[in-house]
Design a protein around this motif. Structure first.
Motif, mmCIF file in Angstrom:
data_model
loop_
_atom_site.group_PDB
_atom_site.id
_atom_site.type_symbol
_atom_site.label_atom_id
_atom_site.label_comp_id
_atom_site.label_asym_id
_atom_site.label_seq_id
_atom_site.Cartn_x
_atom_site.Cartn_y
_atom_site.Cartn_z
ATOM 1 N N ARG A 184 0.858 -1.394 0.107
ATOM 2 C CA ARG A 184 0.142 0.030 0.051
ATOM 3 C C ARG A 184 0.805 1.089 -0.034
ATOM 4 O O ARG A 184 1.924 1.489 0.933
ATOM 5 C CB ARG A 184 -1.105 0.024 0.894
ATOM 6 C CG ARG A 184 -1.762 1.236 1.138
ATOM 7 C CD ARG A 184 -2.977 1.007 2.283
ATOM 8 N NE ARG A 184 -4.047 0.241 1.425
ATOM 9 C CZ ARG A 184 -5.296 0.136 2.023
ATOM 10 N NH1 ARG A 184 -5.752 0.910 2.860
ATOM 11 N NH2 ARG A 184 -6.043 -0.859 1.358
ATOM 12 N N GLU A 185 0.831 2.140 -0.895
ATOM 13 C CA GLU A 185 1.409 3.513 -1.120
ATOM 14 C C GLU A 185 0.494 4.371 -0.815
ATOM 15 O O GLU A 185 -0.628 4.707 -1.236
ATOM 16 C CB GLU A 185 1.736 3.552 -2.536
ATOM 17 C CG GLU A 185 2.797 2.250 -2.934
ATOM 18 C CD GLU A 185 3.318 2.695 -4.414
ATOM 19 O OE1 GLU A 185 2.519 3.486 -5.172
ATOM 20 O OE2 GLU A 185 4.477 2.346 -4.562
ATOM 21 N N THR A 186 1.197 5.508 -0.072
ATOM 22 C CA THR A 186 0.488 6.824 0.341
ATOM 23 C C THR A 186 1.484 7.630 -0.104
ATOM 24 O O THR A 186 2.612 7.948 0.357
ATOM 25 C CB THR A 186 0.130 6.987 1.650
ATOM 26 O OG1 THR A 186 -0.626 6.033 2.371
ATOM 27 C CG2 THR A 186 -0.608 8.247 2.126
ATOM 28 N N GLU A 187 1.042 8.626 -1.209
ATOM 29 C CA GLU A 187 1.965 9.400 -1.728
ATOM 30 C C GLU A 187 1.430 10.505 -2.502
ATOM 31 O O GLU A 187 0.166 10.640 -2.714
ATOM 32 C CB GLU A 187 2.992 8.696 -2.932
ATOM 33 C CG GLU A 187 2.041 8.350 -4.081
ATOM 34 C CD GLU A 187 3.090 7.720 -5.204
ATOM 35 O OE1 GLU A 187 4.269 7.188 -4.908
ATOM 36 O OE2 GLU A 187 2.295 7.367 -6.353
ATOM 37 N N SER A 217 -8.043 5.119 -2.188
ATOM 38 C CA SER A 217 -8.608 6.482 -1.993
ATOM 39 C C SER A 217 -7.729 7.578 -2.548
ATOM 40 O O SER A 217 -6.468 7.098 -2.874
ATOM 41 C CB SER A 217 -8.864 6.674 -0.399
ATOM 42 O OG SER A 217 -7.483 6.565 0.441
ATOM 43 N N GLY A 225 -4.741 9.715 -3.011
ATOM 44 C CA GLY A 225 -3.466 9.619 -2.817
ATOM 45 C C GLY A 225 -3.000 8.401 -2.197
ATOM 46 O O GLY A 225 -1.830 8.337 -1.710
ATOM 47 N N VAL A 226 -3.965 7.256 -2.133
ATOM 48 C CA VAL A 226 -3.411 6.297 -1.599
ATOM 49 C C VAL A 226 -3.726 4.737 -2.836
ATOM 50 O O VAL A 226 -4.984 4.794 -3.335
ATOM 51 C CB VAL A 226 -4.217 5.754 -0.410
ATOM 52 C CG1 VAL A 226 -3.915 4.352 0.199
ATOM 53 C CG2 VAL A 226 -4.130 6.726 0.784
ATOM 54 N N ARG A 227 -2.811 4.011 -3.121
ATOM 55 C CA ARG A 227 -2.852 3.087 -3.772
ATOM 56 C C ARG A 227 -2.283 1.787 -3.550
ATOM 57 O O ARG A 227 -1.287 1.824 -2.672
ATOM 58 C CB ARG A 227 -2.175 3.364 -5.179
ATOM 59 C CG ARG A 227 -2.998 4.609 -5.854
ATOM 60 C CD ARG A 227 -2.562 4.640 -7.334
ATOM 61 N NE ARG A 227 -1.283 5.244 -7.604
ATOM 62 C CZ ARG A 227 -0.524 5.212 -8.755
ATOM 63 N NH1 ARG A 227 -0.942 5.226 -9.795
ATOM 64 N NH2 ARG A 227 0.739 5.774 -8.839
ATOM 65 N N GLU A 228 -2.909 0.654 -3.933
ATOM 66 C CA GLU A 228 -2.411 -0.972 -3.825
ATOM 67 C C GLU A 228 -1.556 -1.110 -4.804
ATOM 68 O O GLU A 228 -1.977 -1.082 -6.067
ATOM 69 C CB GLU A 228 -3.222 -1.637 -3.356
ATOM 70 C CG GLU A 228 -3.749 -1.515 -1.788
ATOM 71 C CD GLU A 228 -4.646 -2.901 -1.483
ATOM 72 O OE1 GLU A 228 -5.250 -3.426 -2.297
ATOM 73 O OE2 GLU A 228 -4.845 -3.029 -0.238
ATOM 74 N N GLU A 285 6.370 10.189 -0.809
ATOM 75 C CA GLU A 285 5.777 9.046 -0.316
ATOM 76 C C GLU A 285 5.928 8.695 1.134
ATOM 77 O O GLU A 285 7.187 8.786 1.606
ATOM 78 C CB GLU A 285 6.108 7.912 -1.318
ATOM 79 C CG GLU A 285 5.611 6.579 -0.758
ATOM 80 C CD GLU A 285 6.224 5.417 -1.489
ATOM 81 O OE1 GLU A 285 5.913 4.267 -1.369
ATOM 82 O OE2 GLU A 285 6.882 5.676 -2.536
ATOM 83 N N PRO A 305 1.343 9.280 9.266
ATOM 84 C CA PRO A 305 0.828 9.994 8.218
ATOM 85 C C PRO A 305 0.904 11.652 8.500
ATOM 86 O O PRO A 305 0.929 12.175 7.576
ATOM 87 C CB PRO A 305 -0.787 9.515 8.065
ATOM 88 C CG PRO A 305 -0.677 8.235 8.601
ATOM 89 C CD PRO A 305 0.397 8.296 9.783
#
Length: 316
Positions: free
Chosen positions: A6-9, A76, A78-81, A162, A169
């Protein structure tokens, strides 16, 4: 099994002459030396760009620390798997596992190369006062082309911030504020591919929400559309073994099949009969899987409630 990360960037457009600001006020105690990477990625999609329309990217990338096949799915803003698989030998054909994962979005259409993007990346670790990496900053010089378009390659500079694994967060929010203050602006799209393809991607306008003056057809179609979207989303979730995905996919199938049967005056029953049969079949398949999940959870609870001396061996 593929790896799922899971990336939050956050992505930014950097104006000419932009330099990384002093981030001490954002809680950053140390900025690491840049690690240089040369990345080369070929992106795959259907002829009519169905994946791009759904905000999904599928690529084969070399270079960097995570070379391989990557499927990125939005969770969501800014968030991707990111689903990762090794490079393997094949270059022209994505792995069958990823093709199956995306089938609810491609409809089984062939996946072919649609774009190539090269990136010269300088990546820095931003660390907190304890020396732990909290944010990774990538400064990218991008060269990109749409395969078969005959157009000259495009190029731009892009920043990515990222969140590091297991980091707070809030660290990303503080760095984001500092980058904005220094002149960075949000990128024009959620990905490099989205920027490159631009208007080539056909995203249908969302239908208006039903209101007091809506017709029965508008209300029913809005409901049907919502269940179809849920089926696509939870189909992918089931294939990734996400918690509760089997249950939610089964619920969406049941709701859609019920709507097709109840609103016969609005929906053409002759046109929907075959779909209802498919949904009934899928519901039976999911029921068996869901029953197994429920039984497993019940037995696990009962086992956890037993005294340790009564649990002999690897019972769980």
């Amino acid at each position: 099994m593929p790896d799922v990360v899971r990336e939050t960037e956050l992505k930014y457009e950097a104006p000419r002459g932009f330099t990384l600001p002093d981030l001490a006020g954002a809680g950053i105690a140390h900025v690491g030396e840049p690690a240089e990477h040369v990345l080369d990625a070929t992106y795959f999609d259907t002829e009519d760009l169905r994946l791009a329309a759904a905000g999904i990217t599928l690529r084969r990338r070399t270079g960097g620390t995570d070379a391989g096949w990557h499927a990125k799915l939005p969770v969501s803003p800014g968030v991707r798997e990111e689903v990762r698989m090794p490079l393997g030998r094949g270059k022209a054909r994505p792995p069958a596992t990823l093709v199956a994962l995306l089938r609810a979005h491609t409809g089984g259409a062939e996946l072919t190369p649609v774009a190539r993007i090269g990136t010269r990346r300088a990546e820095r670790e931003l660390c907190d006062p304890e020396g732990r990496p909290v944010v990774l900053i990538s400064d990218d010089e991008v060269t990109a082309e749409v395969i078969g378009s005959g157009e000259a390659p495009d190029g731009w500079r892009e920043l990515e911030a990222e969140l590091a694994p297991d980091a707070d967060p809030d660290a990303l929010h503080r760095v984001d504020a500092a980058l904005h203050e220094a002149g960075a602006r949000p990128a024009g799209g959620p990905s490099k591919l989205a920027r490159l393809l631009g208007d080539r991607v056909r995203r249908p306008d969302p239908p208006p929400a039903p209101h007091r003056g809506s017709s029965a057809g508008d209300v029913v179609l809005a409901y049907v559309r919502a269940q179809a979207d849920a089926i696509r989303a939870h189909d992918t979730g089931v294939r990734l073994d996400r918690p509760d995905a089997v249950h939610q996919l089964r619920v969406a199938c049941r709701r859609l099949r019920t709507a097709l049967g109840v609103y016969k005056r609005v929906l053409d029953r002759d046109a929907t009969r075959a779909l209802s049969a498919e949904l009934r079949w899928l519901g039976r398949v999911l029921a068996a899987a869901r029953d197994a999940e429920v039984q497993h959870a019940r037995l696990a609870r009962e086992l956890a409630a037993l005294p340790e001396e009564l649990v002999l061996g690897p019972v769980a």
